[in-house]
Structures are given as structure tokens and as C-alpha cells.
Enzyme design. Structure first.
Site, PDB file in Angstrom:
ATOM      1  N   CYS A   1      43.461 -51.718 -21.178  1.00 28.50           N
ATOM      2  CA  CYS A   1      42.687 -52.958 -21.185  1.00 28.50           C
ATOM      3  C   CYS A   1      41.257 -52.615 -21.543  1.00 28.50           C
ATOM      4  CB  CYS A   1      42.720 -53.646 -19.816  1.00 28.50           C
ATOM      5  SG  CYS A   1      44.348 -54.238 -19.301  1.00 28.50           S
TER       6      CYS A   1
ATOM      7  N   CYS B   1      40.819 -39.672 -17.811  1.00 28.28           N
ATOM      8  CA  CYS B   1      42.058 -39.644 -18.590  1.00 28.28           C
ATOM      9  C   CYS B   1      41.824 -38.944 -19.925  1.00 28.28           C
ATOM     10  CB  CYS B   1      42.555 -41.064 -18.819  1.00 28.28           C
ATOM     11  SG  CYS B   1      44.012 -41.171 -19.880  1.00 28.28           S
TER      12      CYS B   1
ATOM     13  N   SER C   1      45.522 -43.181 -35.582  1.00 28.81           N
ATOM     14  CA  SER C   1      45.275 -42.249 -34.480  1.00 28.81           C
ATOM     15  C   SER C   1      45.356 -40.781 -34.887  1.00 28.81           C
ATOM     16  CB  SER C   1      46.249 -42.517 -33.339  1.00 28.81           C
ATOM     17  OG  SER C   1      47.584 -42.514 -33.815  1.00 28.81           O
TER      18      SER C   1
ATOM     19  N   ASP D   1      49.940 -36.435 -36.188  1.00 32.22           N
ATOM     20  CA  ASP D   1      49.944 -37.651 -35.382  1.00 32.22           C
ATOM     21  C   ASP D   1      49.468 -37.299 -33.975  1.00 32.22           C
ATOM     22  OD1 ASP D   1      50.235 -40.309 -34.791  1.00 32.22           O
ATOM     23  OD2 ASP D   1      52.407 -40.390 -35.054  1.00 32.22           O
ATOM     24  N   ASP D   2      49.219 -38.331 -33.151  1.00 40.80           N
ATOM     25  CA  ASP D   2      48.655 -38.083 -31.822  1.00 40.80           C
ATOM     26  C   ASP D   2      49.711 -37.781 -30.779  1.00 40.80           C
ATOM     27  OD1 ASP D   2      49.129 -40.773 -30.017  1.00 40.80           O
ATOM     28  OD2 ASP D   2      48.984 -41.218 -32.144  1.00 40.80           O
TER      29      ASP D   2
ATOM     30  N   CYS E   1      52.889 -41.880 -16.581  1.00 32.29           N
ATOM     31  CA  CYS E   1      51.520 -42.095 -16.130  1.00 32.29           C
ATOM     32  C   CYS E   1      51.506 -43.263 -15.153  1.00 32.29           C
ATOM     33  CB  CYS E   1      50.607 -42.399 -17.314  1.00 32.29           C
ATOM     34  SG  CYS E   1      48.912 -42.841 -16.822  1.00 32.29           S
TER      35      CYS E   1
ATOM     36  N   CYS F   1      42.358 -35.679 -16.250  1.00 38.96           N
ATOM     37  CA  CYS F   1      43.730 -35.839 -15.760  1.00 38.96           C
ATOM     38  C   CYS F   1      44.696 -35.509 -16.886  1.00 38.96           C
ATOM     39  CB  CYS F   1      43.958 -37.272 -15.277  1.00 38.96           C
ATOM     40  SG  CYS F   1      45.665 -37.598 -14.761  1.00 38.96           S
TER      41      CYS F   1
ATOM     42  N   CYS G   1      50.374 -36.672 -17.326  1.00 46.35           N
ATOM     43  CA  CYS G   1      51.499 -37.019 -18.205  1.00 46.35           C
ATOM     44  C   CYS G   1      52.050 -35.793 -18.918  1.00 46.35           C
ATOM     45  CB  CYS G   1      51.070 -38.078 -19.213  1.00 46.35           C
ATOM     46  SG  CYS G   1      49.583 -37.685 -20.149  1.00 46.35           S
TER      47      CYS G   1
END
Length: 478
Positions: A7, A249, A296, A358-359, A395, A444, A447
Site C-alpha cells: 500500500c 523490508c 523491475s 528479473d527480480d 511474508c 528483514c 521470506c
């Protein structure tokens, strides 16, 4: 699937009544990449709140007439949303508004609470009636409850922070004050700045400050509460700062943030270029062209090309008129959408050994499709390079990363994934190289490693991942 945004939050406060609704509209446009499911604006006109919010993109939800209906004001708060918790319904559109005995409250939230289930149960047992399924309403209830028993709204927010756990960056608007709040771990970004006419701006990313002509002042510290009033005064409360190690993050640097943003002193474009360089060192390859997957993978591809000496080429074009919402009901539609959204440039690819950067790889289906597209365009070899480590764990802090059951790297080795996506070779950014993205700050990496900074209740884990995938409205595969 594609990793979905979280968000974006935005707030503005001025000494004089101004068209802050339109200012907020421009700010939300700059944050559109962080969420495309819904958006909203609430303005404060001398203690009276006016709002407009709905499902859809900023440009679709707000017409000129909608903005004209929002009066000039001294404060405004805005939000763009992607639902990592809560359903995609109009009721869940933010900012959330609350009326109570001591006044009004509007709240915009980026993040996820890890104890929202316990808090919600307690509130419901005490008579609270929830109108949404998002944990933002839980935060609003907690703050309101504290406000009824303490002296000021900022005291209420501070006391609420003693109870809520997890990731949250908030913009809170009362009838007389605007507050910016960042959780003690600093999971989600939040910064503020000032326009030439003295309007203070709070936003998830610095790119939104630039969009409204505001000069960046600084990022909020983890645990900090900034309190603004319409006299131009700012008070920083730091009673929650420094209690826990920073855990920002790392995927903000890898993917979420816009490349032109600077988060916690880290220029995002430069961080991704460094990741690409590290990736080239870790997984060298003989090839003719380095191609980034728009958007990305572009910055990391530049870094890979710089380090490897392989020419960087724009070998794939993105359709700019395809939204990032990925609303597709079935696999065939998802595959078709990838082809509509991205297409190779055959004259660049044909006869070449290609490094495709790619990411991330989540399930592998989009990566497989991209490799196939390169081969169909004439590439003789396709070497996949990923500017993040393999996703092995979900996550719980506001990123839509699925359970281990649906993560390809949790089920297969790198060699098996390479075969499944049809690439000639596959290389991920080594976990120890994550530090090149955030060299001086704690981050962090749950993930990738399964190491989480906060406790995550068994009920929360079960609630998040026991619901069938189709019912959780997953919209794409990658």
C-alpha cells in the site's frame, strides 16, 4: 504469480486552507505502483471530514468533479491499496474514518499486523462491531479506545503502539493534527518533506514528495511518531525508537519502491544496480546481450551488464497501458496476459545468447513463459538471472508472498527450477549478497531465510494460508 505491492500512504497539512485534495491526488498518482486495487482521500475542513474512495486506479476513481466536490482544507490523507489482508471490497478502501466522543479520525495504513487476530477477538468480545476485514480497522479501534482514556491523540497513538505488533506505517488525521507513525522495526518506509509554500507532506516514498513539489527532509526513524499541527509546529516523539533492531523490508530495495525514490538514505536505482553487479560476479556466463524484464529487472540488468561487460539491450517492451492489477480468472488468461503485457524485440534477440534479468521467481509459470518468448523470438540461449535469493517462506508483514506449498523454490532445487522454466542456466542473488542492497541498515529477510523478527501466532499463520488459493483472489502467476 507476480509479487503484489503493499500500500501507499500520503498526508498533507497546511497553515491555510488549500486544495489539498488535488495535491493528495498527485501524490497518490506517484505512489500508484504500491497498490492498484483501491484508493481514497479524506480532507479536514475545520473539523468536518469529506472523503471519496472506491475500487480502482487513482485516475479512474477520481474525476475532476470528484476532486471539485472535496473542499479546500488544512489537512488531507490519502491511500492506495493492495489487499494483503482483507478482501477486495469497497468497505475495505482506505483511509478508514472513525467518529467517536472526542472527535473524528482518519487512518491510512501500509503493512500487516501479526497479532491482529488476537486484538480483533478481544475488541469484538468487548462489543466492537467491525465493518471491514482489514487490520487497519483494528488499529483504528485500538487508537480510539486509548483516545477516550488519555489526554491527547498522540498519547493514544503511542499507547496503541504498545499493543499492535508487526509492520505498520501510518498517517493519522484528527480534527486538529496530522501524525506520521512508523513501527519500531521500520518494516515499511515513511518520509516527510515541505513545499515552498510551507505545506508539510508525509509519504511512503520520496518520489511522491517530488511529484507535489516538496523538498525531502528526512525519513522517519523506526518507532518514531511525528505530530504536525496547522500552526506549522512539528513534535517528534521517540519513546518507541531503539527498542528493537531495525528490520526494514529488503524487498523494498529489490522490487517495491520506485527506482527514483530514496529510502532510509538508499537510492533505490543504485541499490538495484549493485545487486545486478553482485549477481554477475556470483553467476558469470558467456552471452551476447543482457536484457531486463520491465520494469523491475531493468536496474539490476544494467548492473549485470556493467560488471560482466556484456552489452545491455532493450530486448523486451512493456505495454504501458496494461494495469498492474493482474485480474485474471484462470491460467490460460494469465498466460495470455503475460504475452499482452510483455513482448520481445526480435531484431535484438534473434541469434543471440541472452541473459534475462528479473527480480524474482515465485511459482515459475511467468518465468517459463518469458523464456519461451525469448526462444520464439530467435534467442539461441536464455540464461535466467534473479536479483533476489529464492523465496522459501511466506511474508507476514505486508508482502503478498504465498505459503511454502506454492513457492517453487521451496519445492525444487535450482537445477530443477532451471529445467522447469526451460532456461539454459539459472542463478539467484546469493543470500549473503543481500547486504549490497542495504549496506549499512538492518533488514528483514524472512521470506528468504524464515527468520522473523516478531512472533507470528499459529492462528494468524493458519488464517492466512489455510483458505483455498482461489478464494484468496490470487490473480496471477510468475
Amino acid at each position: 504469480m507476480s509479487i503484489h505491492e503493499e500500500c501507499g500512504v500520503f498526508g498533507a497539512i497546511s497553515r491555510e486552507r488549500k486544495d489539498l485534495a488535488r495535491l493528495t491526488y498527485y501524490g497518490l498518482y506517484a505512489l500508484q505502483h504500491r497498490g492498484q486495487e483501491s484508493c481514497g482521500i479524506v480532507v479536514d475542513d475545520d473539523g468536518l471530514f469529506y472523503s471519496h474512495k472506491d475500487l480502482g486506479l487513482v485516475g479512474d476513481v477520481f474525476s475532476k468533479e470528484d476532486l471539485d466536490r472535496l473542499p479546500e482544507s488544512t489537512m488531507a490523507v490519502g491511500h492506495v491499496r493492495y489487499s494483503t489482508t482483507g478482501e477486495k471490497t469497497r468497505a475495505n478502501c482506505q483511509p478508514i474514518e472513525v467518529n467517536h466522543q472526542k472527535g473524528k479520525l482518519a487512518l491510512a495504513h501500509n503493512g500487516n499486523l501479526t497479532n491482529s487476530d488476537k486484538l480483533r477477538d478481544r475488541l469484538e468480545l468487548n462489543g466492537a462491531i467491525f465493518h471491514t476485514t482489514s487490520d487497519t480497522e483494528t488499529i483504528a479501534y485500538i487508537i480510539t479506545g486509548k483516545r477516550l482514556r488519555c489526554g491527547s491523540i498522540e498519547d493514544a497513538v503511542s499507547q496503541a503502539m504498545d499493543e499492535i505488533e508487526g509492520a505498520y506505517s501510518l498517517v493519522v488525521m484528527s480534527a486538529a493534527k496530522l501524525m506520521a507513525v512508523r513501527d519500531p522495526y521500520g518494516y515499511r518506509p515513511l518520509c516527510y518533506g515541505k513545499t515552498k509554500d510551507g505545506t508539510y507532506i508525509v509519504a511512503s516514498e520520496s518520489c511522491a514528495l517530488q511529484a507535489v513539489g516538496a523538498e525531502f527532509i528526512r525519513d522517519l526513524e523506526p518507532g518514531e511518531i511525528l505530530v504536525f499541527n496547522t500552526d506549522g509546529e512539528i513534535v517528534s516523539r521517540r519513546e518507541h525508537c531503539g527498542k528493537v533492531p531495525r528490520q526494514s523490508c529488503i524487498f523494498e530495495q529489490i522490487y517495491f519502491a520506485r527506482p527514483d525514490s530514496v529510502i532510509d538514505g538508499i537510492p533505490i536505482h543504485e541499490a538495484r544496480v549493485r545487486a545486478g553487479r553482485a549477481l554477475a560476479k556470483a553467476h558469470p556466463v558467456d552471452a551476447d546481450a543482457v536484457i531486463g524484464v520491465p520494469d523491475s529487472g531493468l536496474n539490476a540488468a544494467i548492473g549485470f551488464a556493467q560488471e560482466s561487460g556484456i552489452p545491455y539491450s532493450i530486448g523486451m517492451i512493456k505495454n504501458k497501458y496494461i494495469a498492474r492489477t493482474f485480474i485474471s480468472p484462470g491460467q490460460r488468461e494469465r498466460d495470455n496476459q503475460v504475452h499482452i503485457k510483455l513482448n520481445p524485440i526480435s531484431s535484438i534477440v534473434k541469434g543471440k545468447r541472452v541473459v534475462l534479468v528479473d527480480d524474482s521467481i515465485v511459482r515459475g509459470t511467468t518465468s517459463r513463459r518469458l523464456v519461451t518468448m525469448m526462444r520464439d523470438a530467435g534467442a539461441t540461449e536464455v540464461h535466467m538471472r534473479i536479483s533476489a535469493p529464492p523465496f522459501l517462506h511466506p511474508c507476514y508483514y505486508g508482502v503478498d508472498i504465498d505459503s511454502e506449498d506454492n513457492l517453487i523454490a521451496a519445492q525444487h532445487s535450482v537445477e530443477e527450477i532451471c529445467e522447469l522454466i526451460g532456461a539454459d542456466s539459472l542463478g539467484y542473488l546469493p543470500i549473503e549478497d543481500l547486504k549490497v542492497l542495504s549496506p549499512e541498515l538492518g533488514y528483514c529477510d524472512g521470506c528468504f531465510t524464515g527468520r522473523y523478527a516478531t512472533a507470528v501466532s499459529a492462528h494468524y499463520r493458519k488464517d492466512r494460508f489455510s483458505t483455498p488459493l482461489s478464494q484468496r483472489k490470487k490473480k496471477s502467476q510468475k
